[in-house]
Design an enzyme around this catalytic site. Structure first.
Site, PDB file in Angstrom:
ATOM      1  NE  ARG A 145     101.737  10.204 -21.632  1.00  0.00           N
ATOM      2  CZ  ARG A 145     101.691  11.502 -21.936  1.00  0.00           C
ATOM      3  NH1 ARG A 145     102.134  12.414 -21.080  1.00  0.00           N
ATOM      4  NH2 ARG A 145     101.223  11.888 -23.104  1.00  0.00           N
ATOM      5  CG  HIS A 148      98.521  13.779 -20.902  1.00  0.00           C
ATOM      6  ND1 HIS A 148      98.620  12.818 -19.934  1.00  0.00           N
ATOM      7  CD2 HIS A 148      98.038  13.136 -22.008  1.00  0.00           C
ATOM      8  CE1 HIS A 148      98.226  11.647 -20.410  1.00  0.00           C
ATOM      9  NE2 HIS A 148      97.858  11.808 -21.671  1.00  0.00           N
ATOM     10  CG  HIS A 150      95.140  13.167 -25.723  1.00  0.00           C
ATOM     11  ND1 HIS A 150      93.955  12.485 -25.785  1.00  0.00           N
ATOM     12  CD2 HIS A 150      95.879  12.548 -24.765  1.00  0.00           C
ATOM     13  CE1 HIS A 150      93.985  11.482 -24.922  1.00  0.00           C
ATOM     14  NE2 HIS A 150      95.138  11.492 -24.278  1.00  0.00           N
ATOM     15  CD  GLU A 154      94.513   7.838 -22.810  1.00  0.00           C
ATOM     16  OE1 GLU A 154      95.108   8.871 -23.212  1.00  0.00           O
ATOM     17  OE2 GLU A 154      94.763   7.304 -21.714  1.00  0.00           O
ATOM     18  CG  HIS A 193      93.879  11.641 -19.065  1.00  0.00           C
ATOM     19  ND1 HIS A 193      93.356  12.338 -20.129  1.00  0.00           N
ATOM     20  CD2 HIS A 193      94.860  10.852 -19.578  1.00  0.00           C
ATOM     21  CE1 HIS A 193      93.995  11.983 -21.239  1.00  0.00           C
ATOM     22  NE2 HIS A 193      94.918  11.089 -20.933  1.00  0.00           N
ATOM     23  CD  GLU A 216     101.430   8.786 -25.832  1.00  0.00           C
ATOM     24  OE1 GLU A 216     100.296   8.956 -26.296  1.00  0.00           O
ATOM     25  OE2 GLU A 216     101.665   8.768 -24.630  1.00  0.00           O
TER      26      GLU A 216
END
Ligand SMILES: *[C@@H]1O[C@H](CO)[C@@H](O)[C@H](O)[C@H]1NC(C)=O
Ligand SMILES: *[C@@H]1O[C@H](CO)[C@@H](O)[C@H](O)[C@H]1NC(C)=O
Ligand SMILES: *[C@@H]1O[C@H](CO)[C@@H](O)[C@H](O)[C@H]1NC(C)=O
Ligand SMILES: *[C@@H]1O[C@H](CO)[C@@H](O)[C@H](O)[C@H]1NC(C)=O
Length: 454
Positions: A145, A148, A150, A154, A193, A216
């Site tokens: 993944r 990125h 945000h 999280e 992360h 997401e």
């Protein structure tokens, strides 16, 4: 013998299931034997609203309740009805209108990518999911993944397999760790992360974001950013000729197959500038000593034992045979629960006489708005019940009804509840004599319907 003298809570151990003169039934779904009676037949009577495990006992719920209701004539989705015994036939204590509090990840759209997938339960899927949003993600071995960040913090719980995470803190400190089933991580807002599946079949985890409106699909991705900056600028930024950048992706990668990494020691940059973060972004939840309750185990993780997790608190519960997550409420945060194993029913009390019962099974999400009284009852006869209660809060907090009544002047309690039956009031007083918070209550058999000895 009068019904009122033999209240289920007071130690009679046996309870009448029908008014005198009517047929006395001897079954619940749980104990359906050869002489059992289908709890969904028109003449079934149960004034106490006992649980029925329609999935485990392969029963088809019907809207018959204590002489009321009738059959269904129109089209039916029988598997869904079977998953919702207390929706098809709600206990008669349910009342009023309460918004939906259940969603299954089975109903969430899956985004399929190379070697992985992701699906989410947010305020768009479940409008009561206001404070938190959840994402269920799967990455095969070596699948990444991508790097990125945000807007939201999280929090994550590893459901299966193992995963490597990387992160950077605001001091430029780097963090890398390998996690297995039952471990957690927490990234504060904006912290960059990545995640990568490690074990033979990779990993699957539950991600929690501290905003129900999270998506997401709207995270900030390394490849997406670089695809939207003139190459001349990227070249200046990294001190390389622009032609070199012809190779970088033209659009986001999001989830993609990477190579299987070596050990953390082998992988971390050996440069002078490399600095290890002083922060601990991960926590081994299942390695923690549990709180032993009479009917199960609870592991509570919040900022007191996982200091970085300032906006998410959680409890991991294992609920034993017939046991009950006791009647309680949470004063400051909505509960976002995720069912990992087993089947359960939950009645949510919303004040003004309103209450509604929902059934949950593995893969389902439940919401209980803050301050609404509720319990979690293990429905299944054969499957363990394992559930995560998650909150947008720095501390896990709940009020136990049992403890509250036990620590209130007994006279007051009796005058509230047993003005009509003093003898029952005295027995009740004994029941709450040493009331301590017991987060999960052992099954004492009062939920089992037996033939009354008249
Ligand atoms: C990986 O998946 C395969 C196919 O489902 C299964 O046979 C195997 O046991 C799994 N391995 C592990 C370690 O879970
Ligand atoms: C959720 O976010 C979307 C897009 O940013 C916005 O249009 C919408 O109003 C938000 N909804 C709520 C309930 O905050
Ligand atoms: C809880 O029970 C387990 C298993 O019985 C035991 O090993 C552990 O020490 C107990 N923990 C506490 C805090 O009492
Ligand atoms: C849930 O209850 C049933 C009996 O009602 C039991 O067999 C099962 O093991 C329980 N779950 C757990 C976690 O103990």
């Amino acid at each position: 013998m009068q019904l009122s003298l033999c209240l289920a809570m007071l130690g009679c151990g046996r309870v009448l299931t029908a008014p005198l003169g009517q047929q006395v039934l001897t079954t619940t779904g749980r104990h359906a034997g050869p002489h059992a009676k289908d709890p969904y037949s028109p003449d079934y009577r149960d004034p106490y609203g006992r649980k029925v495990d329609s999935v485990g006992d392969k029963l088809q719920p019907l809207p018959f309740r204590n002489g009321d209701g009738t059959s269904v004539l129109g089209p039916r989705n029988k598997p869904r009805e079977r998953q919702n015994p207390d929706v098809v036939r709600p206990p008669d204590t349910d009342h009023g209108t309460i918004p939906n509090m259940r969603w299954s990840f089975a109903d969430s759209h899956i985004r399929i990518e190379e070697g992985g997938w992701t699906r989410q339960t947010t305020i768009r899927e479940l409008p009561t999911s206001k404070e938190l949003a959840g994402v269920n993600m799967r990455l095969d071995e070596g699948v990444i993944r991508e790097l990125h960040w945000h807007v939201q913090a999280e929090w994550a719980y590893v459901l299966e397999g193992s995963v490597r995470i990387t992160a950077l803190d605001t001091e430029g400190g780097s963090f890398v760790d390998d996690l297995k089933k039952g471990d957690l991580w927490y990234f504060p807002p904006g912290h960059p992360h990545s995640l990568q599946g490690l074990s033979e079949n990779g990993t699957e985890f539950l991600l929690i974001f501290d905003d129900g409106n999270f998506s997401e699909d709207s995270t900030f991705l390394l490849t997406d950013w670089l695809a939207h900056v003139p190459k001349a600028v990227i070249a200046e930024n990294f001190g390389v000729p622009p032609e070199m950048l012809d190779a970088i992706p033209e659009k986001e990668k999001y989830i993609f197959q990477g190579s299987v990494p070596g050990s953390i020691d082998e992988e971390i940059p050996k440069s002078e500038g490399y600095r290890k973060s002083k922060l601990q972004f991960t926590h081994k939840m299942l390695d923690e000593e549990p709180v032993n309750a009479s009917g199960g185990r609870a592991r509570i993780v919040d900022s007191t034992n996982f200091p970085i997790s300032k906006t998410v608190a959680a409890a991991h519960l294992e609920i034993e045979p017939g046991a009950l997550r006791e009647m309680h409420w949470h004063p400051r945060a909505d509960e976002w629960s995720f069912f990992i194993r087993g089947r359960a029913r939950v009645t949510i009390f919303a004040s003004e006489g309103n209450a509604r019962t929902f059934d949950y099974q593995a893969g389902d999400v439940g919401i209980v708005p803050k301050n609404m009284g509720h319990f979690i009852e293990n429905l299944s006869d054969d499957e363990p019940l394992e559930v995560l209660e998650i909150f947008r809060a720095d501390k896990f907090e709940d009020f136990s009804l049992f403890q509250w009544l036990g620590e209130t002047p007994r006279r007051m309690v009796k005058e509230h509840l047993f003005a009509k039956d003093k003898k029952a009031g005295e027995k009740f007083e004994k029941a709450i004599w040493n009331a301590e918070k017991d987060i999960i209550k052992a099954n004492r058999g009062y939920d089992v319907e037996e033939k009354a000895e008249l």
